[in-house]
Design a protein around this motif. Structure first.
Motif, short mmCIF file in Angstrom:
data_model
loop_
_atom_site.label_atom_id
_atom_site.label_comp_id
_atom_site.label_asym_id
_atom_site.label_seq_id
_atom_site.Cartn_x
_atom_site.Cartn_y
_atom_site.Cartn_z
N GLY A 85 -1.06 -4.44 1.76
CA GLY A 85 -1.62 -4.13 0.46
C GLY A 85 -2.03 -5.44 -0.19
O GLY A 85 -1.26 -6.40 -0.17
N TRP A 92 -5.16 -2.48 -6.32
CA TRP A 92 -4.67 -2.53 -4.94
C TRP A 92 -5.69 -2.03 -3.93
O TRP A 92 -6.40 -1.06 -4.19
CB TRP A 92 -3.39 -1.72 -4.79
CG TRP A 92 -2.21 -2.43 -5.40
CD1 TRP A 92 -1.72 -2.28 -6.67
CD2 TRP A 92 -1.40 -3.40 -4.76
NE1 TRP A 92 -0.66 -3.11 -6.85
CE2 TRP A 92 -0.43 -3.81 -5.70
CE3 TRP A 92 -1.38 -3.98 -3.49
CZ2 TRP A 92 0.55 -4.77 -5.40
CZ3 TRP A 92 -0.42 -4.92 -3.20
CH2 TRP A 92 0.53 -5.32 -4.15
N ARG A 94 -5.69 -1.27 0.43
CA ARG A 94 -4.71 -1.10 1.50
C ARG A 94 -5.36 -0.88 2.86
O ARG A 94 -6.45 -0.32 2.95
CB ARG A 94 -3.79 0.07 1.18
CG ARG A 94 -3.05 -0.13 -0.14
CD ARG A 94 -2.02 0.93 -0.41
NE ARG A 94 -1.49 0.84 -1.74
CZ ARG A 94 -0.59 -0.03 -2.16
NH1 ARG A 94 -0.11 -0.92 -1.33
NH2 ARG A 94 -0.15 -0.02 -3.40
#
Length: 177
Positions: A85, A92, A94
């Motif tokens: 992440g 964020w 990922r």
């Protein structure tokens, strides 16, 4: 590091025209992971498994790319879950499938390293390398030398060709008119 490795730092990046490596993480098995800045019809941060694949492309607003404009970067490697992440100022991104197997012995390099010499115009400060068991904090506030110390005074790093920012304030010179 077991299970998790987190690398957090403040970044000032003002190169919106060239490729450059910000962070490189090499494990003891020869795998290399990098966070690099590129310009391709807009500025991006790419997280790559070097020589294999691009895992993330993170857009950066042009307003972020100014000298002394700081933004927080967090690279959170889930070594057990084989995921990463990356947070840029709290947002964020990922990815999974990085080849982690629960633990890593890592060499962490900012900028130029043995694999790459392209470095963007950048500055870092307030570096924290941690997991759930331990944490190492580097303010990167030295003014001379090539050694890097934790806030506890431990010499745990080395800098080639440093340009310590404190010197710009302390050894102030008036700009030409």
């Amino acid at each position: 590091f077991h299970d998790r490795l987190v690398i957090a730092f403040d970044l000032s990046l003002w190169d919106n025209q060239h490729l450059g490596y910000i962070l490189n993480l090499t494990d003891n098995k020869g795998n290399s992971y990098s966070l690099s800045a590129i310009y391709n019809h807009g500025s991006l941060l790419n997280f790559n498994i070097d020589s294999r694949s691009n895992k993330l492309s993170i857009p950066l607003a042009d307003t972020m790319l100014k000298r002394r404009k700081w933004f927080k970067v967090i690279v959170d490697l889930d070594l057990k879950g084989d995921k990463v992440g990356i947070s840029i100022n709290g947002k964020w991104y990922r990815a999974a499938g990085l080849g982690f197997n629960g633990k890593i012995t890592a060499k962490i390099t900012f900028g130029k390293n043995e694999h790459y010499s392209d470095v963007p115009n950048m500055t870092i400060k307030n570096l924290v390398v941690s997991n759930d068991d331990k944490s190492y904090t580097f303010l990167l506030s030295e003014w001379t030398g090539h050694d890097v110390f934790t806030i506890d005074g431990d010499n745990l790093g080395h800098v080639d060709n440093p340009a310590w920012l404190i010197n710009e304030s302390y050894f102030w010179k008036q700009s030409p008119a």
